[in-house]
Design a protein around this motif. Structure first.
Motif, short mmCIF file in Angstrom:
data_model
loop_
_atom_site.label_atom_id
_atom_site.label_comp_id
_atom_site.label_asym_id
_atom_site.label_seq_id
_atom_site.Cartn_x
_atom_site.Cartn_y
_atom_site.Cartn_z
N ASP A 191 4.55 25.37 8.36
CA ASP A 191 4.51 26.82 8.11
C ASP A 191 5.96 27.30 8.01
O ASP A 191 6.88 26.51 7.87
N SER A 192 6.16 28.59 8.08
CA SER A 192 7.51 29.12 8.04
C SER A 192 8.35 28.47 9.13
O SER A 192 7.99 28.46 10.30
N GLY A 193 9.45 27.88 8.75
CA GLY A 193 10.29 27.16 9.71
C GLY A 193 10.76 25.85 9.12
O GLY A 193 11.30 25.83 8.01
N SER A 194 10.54 24.75 9.83
CA SER A 194 11.06 23.47 9.36
C SER A 194 10.12 22.34 9.73
O SER A 194 9.23 22.48 10.57
N ALA A 195 10.32 21.21 9.08
CA ALA A 195 9.58 19.99 9.38
C ALA A 195 10.57 18.83 9.36
O ALA A 195 11.51 18.81 8.55
N THR A 196 10.37 17.87 10.24
CA THR A 196 11.25 16.70 10.33
C THR A 196 10.43 15.43 10.40
O THR A 196 9.44 15.37 11.12
N ILE A 197 10.85 14.43 9.66
CA ILE A 197 10.25 13.10 9.71
C ILE A 197 11.36 12.11 10.07
O ILE A 197 12.43 12.12 9.44
N GLN A 198 11.11 11.27 11.06
CA GLN A 198 12.07 10.25 11.47
C GLN A 198 11.48 8.86 11.24
O GLN A 198 10.34 8.59 11.63
N LEU A 199 12.26 8.00 10.62
CA LEU A 199 11.89 6.59 10.47
C LEU A 199 12.76 5.76 11.39
O LEU A 199 13.98 5.97 11.45
N GLN A 200 12.17 4.81 12.09
CA GLN A 200 12.92 3.94 12.98
C GLN A 200 12.50 2.50 12.72
O GLN A 200 11.38 2.11 13.01
N ASP A 201 13.41 1.70 12.14
CA ASP A 201 13.14 0.30 11.82
C ASP A 201 11.85 0.14 11.05
O ASP A 201 11.01 -0.73 11.34
N PHE A 202 11.66 0.99 10.04
CA PHE A 202 10.49 0.89 9.18
C PHE A 202 10.68 -0.29 8.23
O PHE A 202 11.66 -0.38 7.51
N GLU A 203 9.74 -1.21 8.24
CA GLU A 203 9.89 -2.47 7.52
C GLU A 203 9.44 -2.35 6.07
O GLU A 203 8.32 -1.93 5.78
N ILE A 204 10.32 -2.73 5.16
CA ILE A 204 10.00 -2.79 3.74
C ILE A 204 10.04 -4.27 3.35
O ILE A 204 11.10 -4.90 3.36
N GLU A 205 8.91 -4.82 3.00
CA GLU A 205 8.82 -6.25 2.74
C GLU A 205 8.46 -6.52 1.28
O GLU A 205 7.54 -5.92 0.73
N PHE A 206 9.21 -7.43 0.66
CA PHE A 206 8.91 -7.94 -0.66
C PHE A 206 8.44 -9.39 -0.46
O PHE A 206 9.26 -10.32 -0.42
N PRO A 207 7.14 -9.65 -0.30
CA PRO A 207 6.67 -10.96 0.17
C PRO A 207 6.92 -12.11 -0.78
O PRO A 207 7.00 -13.25 -0.36
N ASN A 208 7.03 -11.86 -2.08
CA ASN A 208 7.21 -12.96 -3.03
C ASN A 208 8.33 -12.68 -4.01
O ASN A 208 8.28 -13.08 -5.17
#
Length: 218
Positions: free
Chosen positions: A154-171
């Motif tokens: 709503d009126s105000g702010s929003a925050t998203i935090q990522l901590q050691d989020f794994e991005i994997e390309f398996p092949n």
């Protein structure tokens, strides 16, 4: 109240993102980073015709490429991503803050299968703290946009935090590259329709995409 199609917004954003990865995500692939690396902060301000304002920023972002021992003899690419993504709106303006990953791989070296997982916990009056990861099933020379998470505000702010989020390309047998997208859609009286295919609001519909610094995944 004015209604805006979310489908049209998604198509426009996807077209812009596809162009961006073609010029940055794949064409600039080079030697991978083998250690933790800070990524550049970024910010963006958008202003509506009636003075509505949304400020989006990305801070403390970093990535760390990690070794991965897999069934295929160790072929694959993995990075751990951390960062904070925030939007602050002027009084009376609400919307949706979303974090995505734009990624590409040079070569495909095996049968591909992808999965999306991870845990989400809500931080009191702050936003989302996301751990877990995503596996990217990419064909040779292909790029993909993957949703990580989003948060309405709503009126105000929003925050998203990522901590050691794994991005994997398996092949992924060649170079891999990725970057974050921080997207905001906002308006006065922002509201998602019952069918989840449209949003309603008053005055200007504000839409912004903040692109993160591209990084190599070694």
């Amino acid at each position: 109240m004015s209604k805006f199609s979310k489908l049209g917004l998604r198509r426009t954003a996807a077209a812009c993102a596809a162009a961006a990865v073609a010029t940055v995500g794949l064409a600039s692939m080079g030697a991978g980073n083998a250690a933790a690396a800070p990524l550049a902060n970024g910010s963006k301000v958008i202003t509506g015709i009636d003075g509505e304002r949304v400020f989006t920023e990305r801070t403390g972002e970093s990535q760390y490429s990690v070794a991965r021992v897999a069934y295929n003899g160790g072929i694959g690419r993995t990075a751990l991503l951390s960062g904070t993504y925030k939007s602050t709106a002027s009084e009376g303006v609400g919307g949706n803050l979303k974090v995505q990953i734009l990624a590409g791989c040079q070569l495909d070296v095996g049968s591909l299968g992808g999965s999306l997982g991870g845990g989400i916990s809500v931080l009191p009056s702050v936003g989302l703290d996301l751990s877990g990861g995503v596996s990217l099933p990419l064909a040779p020379g292909e790029a993909a946009i993957v949703d990580v998470t989003d948060k309405d505000f709503d009126s105000g702010s929003a925050t998203i935090q990522l901590q050691d989020f794994e991005i994997e390309f398996p092949n992924c047998g060649g170079y891999a590259s990725a970057r974050t997208l921080t997207k905001v859609i906002a308006s006065q009286g922002y509201e998602i329709g019952d069918d989840s295919s449209s949003v309603a609001g008053e005055g200007t519909l504000l839409q912004s995409t903040l692109y993160g610094q591209p990084f190599f995944v070694s």
